[in-house]
Design an enzyme around this catalytic site. Structure first.
Site, PDB file in Angstrom:
ATOM      1  N   SER A 255       0.835  -1.194   0.000  1.00 33.58           N
ATOM      2  CA  SER A 255       0.000   0.000   0.000  1.00 33.58           C
ATOM      3  C   SER A 255       0.869   1.242   0.000  1.00 33.58           C
ATOM      4  O   SER A 255       1.892   1.300   0.689  1.00 33.58           O
ATOM      5  CB  SER A 255      -0.901   0.007   1.236  1.00 33.58           C
ATOM      6  OG  SER A 255      -1.507   1.265   1.422  1.00 33.58           O
ATOM      7  N   LYS A 256       0.461   2.239  -0.772  1.00 30.86           N
ATOM      8  CA  LYS A 256       1.196   3.498  -0.799  1.00 30.86           C
ATOM      9  C   LYS A 256       1.175   4.166   0.576  1.00 30.86           C
ATOM     10  O   LYS A 256       2.099   4.886   0.943  1.00 30.86           O
ATOM     11  CB  LYS A 256       0.583   4.435  -1.843  1.00 30.86           C
ATOM     12  CG  LYS A 256       0.889   4.033  -3.277  1.00 30.86           C
ATOM     13  CD  LYS A 256       0.279   4.997  -4.265  1.00 30.86           C
ATOM     14  CE  LYS A 256      -1.201   4.751  -4.430  1.00 30.86           C
ATOM     15  NZ  LYS A 256      -1.789   5.568  -5.526  1.00 30.86           N
TER      16      LYS A 256
END
Length: 485
Positions: A255-256
């Site tokens: 996930s960013k």
């Protein structure tokens, strides 16, 4: 001489930065093409025009060139199977879509977005999987022609065989059987005449004679649809290699929000291409021996399908830091200076007048602790600036008082001042100071801790001997004087 039958491709969408998962797919495809003596092709899949980011292709090429991945064919180098950009191949997709329609393997769908949304909401309420309900699948030819004549908007959908089994073969997992009742009549051609990935990738892989397809295992669900399309056209399919999922260290999806997932971010932070390549190669591939450090040339020789697994790979940034630290230490001081200069300059620590030899001294005593190039400023700023601030209490070693510490500094100051600058080397400084302390029967820590803090102002830093050597005699004595006051 290349094996003309071995052709692999990397087919990214220009929708932004290069995801670490796509970097791995590109690397594995490249390494397989090299180990098998074949060609590696770049194809830009830009049919999702809403998500296209300007400049993304140039950025992609720059990053892949930076890590050493080269292409034999592509939009930037040409080749015999172009165009290599899908938006320049629309007439090709139209031709093959019409072929599917003529064979009864595809059909026109006139459903509005409102109807499709209502259908999905109803399916969700009934806890059914989202799937097109085949409303337009059985329209007569006359009804279709009339709707087209009336100017109704439509898409082209794949006509999936009803309630039958599809056997597919993945090079890592072997045979997998799907029942078509679980498959959706997916859109092949959008209403604007632009194909979806489902159609374009199959047509392009066939026409470009791709022999092996490497992609993430999130595409396994669409694998039977791909194979059905190959069968509809009467084409042999390439070999498919679905690479294992990459998870974060906690076992969840990347996930960013949880950290960097783009290669450009790693590059900006000062990870070296050698480390990125080595790290990505171990995300799902195991060498036959215990080796874990690989050059790109070594990977070209040793990489094989047999070493690939199906278990999820873990993105362990501590492992990446370890690899990067190793490759940093392999650099020459001159090479490391050039790599670190932008990070030091950005913090205002160096300029064109800064002595290169001094910078290299700083790097020599700092690189053991350096994991990312961007850390060089925080690790060494006090060596470039004499105005750093620290609490006097940091000088204190164990049970010594501040007065005792300052007296020790005054005594060691005299020792250091007596050392000739011609002997100003780490080894000779260490020998001289330690011999003095031993002859006096002193405890090393009572003198070396405050000396190191006086020189650096840091709780953690290189040894006092390394600091003395890097700073030089004059600057070292001034810093000790400051601490003695």
């Amino acid at each position: 001489m290349k094996n003309k039958d071995i052709r692999l491709r990397f087919a990214p969408s220009p929708t932004g930065f290069l995801h670490i998962g796509n970097m791995r797919s590109a690397l594995f495809g490249y390494l397989l093409s090299q180990s098998l003596g074949g060609s590696f092709i770049l194809r830009i899949e830009d049919t999702d025009q809403k998500r296209e980011v300007e400049g993304a292709v140039d950025s992609l090429l720059d990053v892949l060139d930076w890590v050493g991945i080269k292409f034999d064919e592509g939009p930037h180098v040409g080749g015999d199977y172009g165009p290599y950009i899908q938006s320049q191949r629309l007439d090709i997709y139209q031709k093959y879509t019409q072929e599917l329609l003529d064979k009864g393997q595809a059909y026109h769908c006139f459903c509005s977005s409102e109807r499709l949304e209502e259908m999905r909401q109803k399916q969700a309420a009934e806890k059914k999987p989202p799937k097109y309900d085949e409303y337009c699948r059985h329209l007569s030819r006359e009804a279709v022609e009339e709707k087209i004549k009336q100017g109704e908007s439509y898409v082209i959908r794949q006509k999936i065989p009803s309630n039958s089994c599809v056997e597919v073969y993945d090079e890592l997992r072997g045979k997998i059987v799907f029942n078509t009742r679980d498959l959706d009549d997916q859109v092949l051609m959008k209403s604007n005449g632009v194909p979806t990935y489902q159609l374009a990738s199959v047509v392009d892989d066939h026409l470009m004679k791709i022999s092996h397809v490497t992609r993430g295992d999130e595409w396994l669900a669409s694998f039977p649809k791909n194979i059905l399309l190959y069968q509809s056209f009467g084409w042999a399919s390439p070999k498919f290699i679905h690479l294992p999922l990459i998870l974060n260290k906690g076992g969840g999806k990347l996930s960013k929000r949880q950290g960097d997932v783009f290669v450009e971010d790693y590059r900006r932070k000062g990870y070296l291409p050698e480390a990125i390549i080595n790290f990505c190669a171990l995300l799902g591939w195991r060498p036959q021996d215990e080796q874990e450090l690989f050059t790109l040339d070594e990977l070209k020789e040793k990489f094989s399908i047999e070493g690939l697994g199906v278990s999820p790979a873990v993105l362990d940034l501590e492992k990446l830091d370890y690899l990067n630290g190793y490759y940093i230490r392999q650099k020459s001081l001159e090479g490391l200076r050039k790599l670190c200069y932008p990070y030091l300059s950005q913090e205002g620590l160096v300029n064109n007048e800064t002595d290169k030899d001094f910078i290299e001294k700083v790097l020599l005593i700092s690189r053991e602790r350096l994991k990312r190039l961007e850390d060089i400023a925080s690790l060494s700023f006090y060596l470039f600036r004499d105005d750093f601030v620290y609490e006097e209490e940091l000088l204190i070693w164990k049970d010594l008082s501040l007065d005792q510490v300052k007296n020790n500094l005054k005594e060691i100051y005299q020792v250091i001042d007596s050392i000739n600058e011609n002997a100003w080397q780490i080894e000779s400084l260490e020998k001289k100071i330690l011999s003095y302390l031993k002859d006096k029967g002193y405890k090393n820590g009572d003198f070396l801790w405050p000396l190191r803090v006086a020189l650096s102002g840091q709780k953690n830093s290189p040894s006092p001997f390394e600091l003395l050597w890097a700073l030089g005699k004059e600057r070292s004595l001034k810093r000790i004087e400051r601490a003695m006051i």
